[in-house]
Design a protein around this motif. Structure first.
Motif, PDB file in Angstrom:
ATOM      1  N   ALA A   4     -68.692 -56.403 -96.729  1.00  0.00           N
ATOM      2  CA  ALA A   4     -68.040 -55.328 -95.971  1.00  0.00           C
ATOM      3  C   ALA A   4     -68.931 -54.095 -95.910  1.00  0.00           C
ATOM      4  CB  ALA A   4     -66.690 -54.996 -96.607  1.00  0.00           C
ATOM      5  N   LEU A   5     -69.562 -53.749 -97.045  1.00  0.00           N
ATOM      6  CA  LEU A   5     -70.476 -52.611 -97.066  1.00  0.00           C
ATOM      7  C   LEU A   5     -71.702 -52.892 -96.202  1.00  0.00           C
ATOM      8  CD1 LEU A   5     -71.469 -49.893 -98.123  1.00  0.00           C
ATOM      9  CD2 LEU A   5     -72.317 -51.086-100.164  1.00  0.00           C
ATOM     10  N   LYS A   6     -72.195 -54.117 -96.268  1.00  0.00           N
ATOM     11  CA  LYS A   6     -73.354 -54.490 -95.460  1.00  0.00           C
ATOM     12  C   LYS A   6     -73.045 -54.367 -93.967  1.00  0.00           C
ATOM     13  CE  LYS A   6     -76.745 -58.245 -95.154  1.00  0.00           C
ATOM     14  NZ  LYS A   6     -77.103 -59.596 -95.678  1.00  0.00           N
ATOM     15  N   HIS A   7     -71.843 -54.805 -93.590  1.00  0.00           N
ATOM     16  CA  HIS A   7     -71.430 -54.717 -92.192  1.00  0.00           C
ATOM     17  C   HIS A   7     -71.286 -53.260 -91.757  1.00  0.00           C
ATOM     18  CE1 HIS A   7     -69.501 -55.821 -88.435  1.00  0.00           C
ATOM     19  NE2 HIS A   7     -68.492 -55.020 -88.724  1.00  0.00           N
ATOM     20  N   GLU A   8     -70.708 -52.437 -92.612  1.00  0.00           N
ATOM     21  CA  GLU A   8     -70.521 -51.025 -92.277  1.00  0.00           C
ATOM     22  C   GLU A   8     -71.871 -50.312 -92.141  1.00  0.00           C
ATOM     23  OE1 GLU A   8     -68.863 -47.550 -91.181  1.00  0.00           O
ATOM     24  OE2 GLU A   8     -67.892 -49.518 -91.355  1.00  0.00           O
ATOM     25  N   LEU A   9     -72.816 -50.624 -93.021  1.00  0.00           N
ATOM     26  CA  LEU A   9     -74.150 -50.031 -92.905  1.00  0.00           C
ATOM     27  C   LEU A   9     -74.816 -50.448 -91.599  1.00  0.00           C
ATOM     28  CD1 LEU A   9     -75.505 -50.467 -96.551  1.00  0.00           C
ATOM     29  CD2 LEU A   9     -74.909 -48.322 -95.414  1.00  0.00           C
ATOM     30  N   GLY A  10     -74.596 -51.706 -91.203  1.00  0.00           N
ATOM     31  CA  GLY A  10     -75.157 -52.178 -89.943  1.00  0.00           C
ATOM     32  C   GLY A  10     -74.608 -51.409 -88.760  1.00  0.00           C
ATOM     33  N   VAL A  14     -78.165 -48.994 -90.281  1.00  0.00           N
ATOM     34  CA  VAL A  14     -78.930 -49.281 -91.494  1.00  0.00           C
ATOM     35  C   VAL A  14     -78.861 -50.777 -91.772  1.00  0.00           C
ATOM     36  CG1 VAL A  14     -79.192 -48.840 -93.961  1.00  0.00           C
ATOM     37  CG2 VAL A  14     -78.433 -47.003 -92.433  1.00  0.00           C
ATOM     38  N   ILE A  15     -80.001 -51.425 -91.802  1.00  0.00           N
ATOM     39  CA  ILE A  15     -80.058 -52.857 -92.054  1.00  0.00           C
ATOM     40  C   ILE A  15     -80.370 -53.087 -93.527  1.00  0.00           C
ATOM     41  CG2 ILE A  15     -81.223 -55.019 -91.509  1.00  0.00           C
ATOM     42  CD1 ILE A  15     -81.802 -53.913 -88.742  1.00  0.00           C
ATOM     43  N   ALA A  16     -79.472 -53.763 -94.215  1.00  0.00           N
ATOM     44  CA  ALA A  16     -79.672 -54.105 -95.626  1.00  0.00           C
ATOM     45  C   ALA A  16     -79.922 -55.602 -95.727  1.00  0.00           C
ATOM     46  CB  ALA A  16     -78.450 -53.710 -96.452  1.00  0.00           C
TER      47      ALA A  16
END
Length: 213
Positions: A4-10, A14-16
């Motif tokens: 969920a955090l990865k999707h929100e950063l995207g 921001v690409i993690a």
């Protein structure tokens, strides 16, 4: 990282990612097939690169004329015993990491010509195969499906550990013996490092000979 955090950063630009994901993404998105065909399956392979199917959408932009510039061999067509040594030689000249798609019944098992004295009963007797695509011949859609399955396979390959791919294991060979013509057939008849014929045990119970274990 939490998905969920990865999707929100995207969403915020921001690409993690991890080094493994980035490495595998680059490899799966830039496969360069060898400009190589054998028989009627090659016509379907050519059609896959044309405008209607456009294999370039998946990263296979250009078929390379030299094995030293390619990392994907699509074995498309009937493999005669005269051609088998040349296929292994081309495979050996390809740099690692390299992959092989066996396209069509002939490349997989000899197809309708299996009983011919001059036809090899599957290229997997000499080189490792990553994806099998059955059919006679398989349509361009089937090759696209096989290509995407290869990309999925590359995408999840670990860079370390016991399950790492062959090209990251120093103990695994990068080149394989090229068969030569012997007195009666190709020698060796198979590469024991890659060819492991299936074992079938038939158990006979009384007069019933239909039991297969």
């Amino acid at each position: 990282m939490d998905e969920a955090l990865k999707h929100e950063l995207g969403r915020q630009g921001v690409i993690a990612t991890t080094m493994q994901e980035l490495y595998n993404w680059g490899r799966k998105s830039s496969l360069w097939p060898l400009n190589f065909g054998l028989a009627c399956c090659a016509i379907e392979m050519i059609a896959t690169t044309m405008a209607r199917y456009d294999l370039a959408r998946f990263g296979a932009e250009v078929f390379r004329p030299s094995p030293r510039q390619a990392d994907l061999m699509i074995v498309a067509g009937t493999i005669t015993k005269k051609m088998a040594p040349q296929i292994v030689r081309l495979y050996n000249q390809m740099p690692e990491p390299k992959y092989v798609i066996s396209m069509g019944a002939c490349a997989i098992s000899g197809g309708p010509f299996k009983q011919g004295y001059n036809v090899l009963k599957g290229i997997d007797r000499y080189i490792p195969i990553d994806i099998y695509i059955p059919g006679c011949p398989p349509r361009p859609e089937a090759l696209l499906e096989g290509f995407m399955e290869l990309q999925k396979k590359i995408e999840v390959q670990p860079l370390t550990g016991d399950n790492r791919p062959r090209h990251l294991n120093a103990a695994e060979p990068s080149e394989f013996p090229i068969p030569k013509f012997g007195e009666h057939d190709l020698e060796p008849s198979k590469n024991p490092d890659v060819w492991h014929p299936p074992l079938v045990n038939i158990s006979l119970a009384g007069n019933d000979d239909s039991g297969i274990a």
